[in-house]
Design a protein around this motif. Structure first.
Motif, mmCIF file in Angstrom:
data_model
loop_
_atom_site.group_PDB
_atom_site.id
_atom_site.type_symbol
_atom_site.label_atom_id
_atom_site.label_comp_id
_atom_site.label_asym_id
_atom_site.label_seq_id
_atom_site.Cartn_x
_atom_site.Cartn_y
_atom_site.Cartn_z
ATOM 1 N N UNK A 196 -16.049 -48.662 72.233
ATOM 2 C CA UNK A 196 -17.065 -47.727 72.758
ATOM 3 C C UNK A 196 -16.914 -47.585 74.271
ATOM 4 N N UNK A 197 -16.640 -48.700 74.954
ATOM 5 C CA UNK A 197 -16.472 -48.647 76.425
ATOM 6 C C UNK A 197 -15.271 -47.781 76.802
ATOM 7 N N UNK A 198 -14.173 -47.944 76.054
ATOM 8 C CA UNK A 198 -12.964 -47.166 76.365
ATOM 9 C C UNK A 198 -13.245 -45.674 76.154
ATOM 10 N N UNK A 199 -13.932 -45.350 75.057
ATOM 11 C CA UNK A 199 -14.278 -43.934 74.808
ATOM 12 C C UNK A 199 -15.132 -43.398 75.943
ATOM 13 N N UNK A 200 -16.117 -44.177 76.357
ATOM 14 C CA UNK A 200 -17.025 -43.715 77.422
ATOM 15 C C UNK A 200 -16.234 -43.460 78.708
#
Ligand code: PLP
Length: 396
Positions: A196-200
């Motif tokens: 999720x962090x990478x997507x954000x």
């Protein structure tokens, strides 16, 4: 031929009882014919059976949308109804592409996990793993970018690939923590949080397909909660109505809604279907939400998880099995066989073996899994695991 269902049990037309250890394809959460859900369905059918959900709305749909927003990860503020898990994911994929198009920065690449399963329509098959289920339709499927499954100890490979692929991608779609049809494979909450962090970081939308995991299966109401994440789009179906009637919902963040909400018809989110937000199905879902609010469902789930863990214990160290695992209320174990995988010759034989013992288990090839309704008792679970032990003696 099944004639009746009650609690964790089915009954054939001939009167034989069968223990439903897979919640009738993972949908039944509180048990068959929960009295509050049955009562809500009966009351609603007497008032309004069906109405077009374009230009009209109705109280069950309004209540359900508000109810879902209240319990979903904070930030999901809009609800779109459809009829099945597959359609909830189709809607999610369309929302993602519509968002980027209407934002004037068209992005169209979709990233999905290895071993994923998201449904059986063309779009969802495209996002799912390729194999025997969809080989015949391959010419119709669109390409997605495939991410290595973040198995324990190999997560960094997945993160590095995602970091590379996420730039300018429209969305990453995941089954949070538990990949169902791909073989009941589990991965860690920290890995989900990192994805999720990478997507954000790349502005890539995150679609959480909680069609299976939603409504308690992994131990929390939604699997995303365990990773402390809020996906941009959330897909719900199966347990939404407690498993009583077909209904699905796709929730999204305000920016996705706003990108479509306009007098300019070219920006409209075009997706409709005859039975969208059927009032009776919505009433069943509202009863399900009330059960979650007012009955000790979380305690029931915690107790079931503990009972499952205890029974799985006897198989740990048993050389006839490998990869013994549990997440929340779900357990899985792979029976060793020379031809593992979904097409393992063993699968249908195992299903028949369990069926002859009055138990509905439907192994994914050599992967035996137990995914029961939350009302199952310790004694009933004992029947299931006794049959699994006997199966090992017969087939391994
Ligand atoms: C994660 C996931 N997504 C989508 C689906 C498709 O749901 P349905 O069979 O209701 O179309 C399933 C069904 O098993 C699923 O497990």
């Amino acid at each position: 031929m099944i004639a009746r269902g009650e609690g964790a049990w089915l009954q054939t037309a001939g009167g034989e009882r069968i223990l439903d250890a897979i919640s009738s394809w993972w949908v039944v959460t509180h048990g068959h014919r929960h009295p509050r859900i049955v009562a809500a369905i009966k009351a609603q059918i007497d008032a309004l059976d069906q109405v077009i959900f374009a230009g009209c709305t109705h109280q069950p749909a309004e209540d359900l949308a508000r109810g879902l927003i209240a319990i979903a990860p904070k930030g999901l503020a809009h609800v779109f109804y459809s009829d099945s898990g597959s359609t909830s994911v189709e809607v999610a994929l369309k929302m993602a592409l519509g968002f980027w198009r209407n934002s004037g920065k068209p992005r169209s690449r979709i990233i999905a996990l290895e071993h994923a399963y998201h449904g059986d329509t063309i779009g969802t098959m495209s996002a799912g793993a390729r194999g025997v289920f969809n080989a015949a339709y391959a010419p119709l499927l669109f390409e997605v970018e495939r991410l290595a499954f973040p198995s324990s100890g190999r997560e960094s490979e997945t993160f590095a690939a995602l970091d590379r692929l996420a730039k300018d991608a429209a969305a990453l779609i995941v089954e949070p923590l538990l990949l169902g049809a791909g073989g009941m494979l589990t991965y860690g909450a920290e890995a989900l949080a990192e994805m999720a962090r990478i997507c954000a970081r790349h502005g890539t939308l995150l679609i959480a397909d909680e069609v299976l995991t939603g409504f308690g299966r992994t131990g929390s109401l939604f699997a995303c909660e365990q990773a402390g994440i809020v996906p941009d789009i959330l897909c719900l179906a199966k347990g939404l109505t407690g498993g009583s009637l077909p209904l699905a919902a796709t929730l999204c963040k305000p920016e996705i809604f706003e990108a479509h909400y306009s007098p300019d018809r070219t920006r409209t989110f075009f997706h409709s279907s005859s039975y969208t937000a059927n009032p009776v199905a919505c009433a069943a879902a509202n009863a399900n939400l009330a059960i979650w609010r007012e009955e000790p469902v979380r305690e029931r789930i915690a107790a079931l998880a503990a009972m499952q863990e205890e029974r799985l214990g006897r198989f740990r160290g048993d050389v006839r099995f490998r990869h013994i695992r549990r997440i929340g209320t779900v357990t899985a174990l792979d029976l060793k066989t020379p031809d593992p995988g979904y097409l393992a010759a063993l699968g249908p034989d195992l299903a028949k073996f369990f069926r002859q013992r009055g138990i509905l288990l439907r192994p994914l090839g050599n992967v035996i899994y137990v995914l029961p309704p939350y009302c199952i008792t310790a004694e009933e679970l004992d029947l299931v695991y006794a049959a699994i032990a006997e199966a090992a003696g017969t087939f391994a």
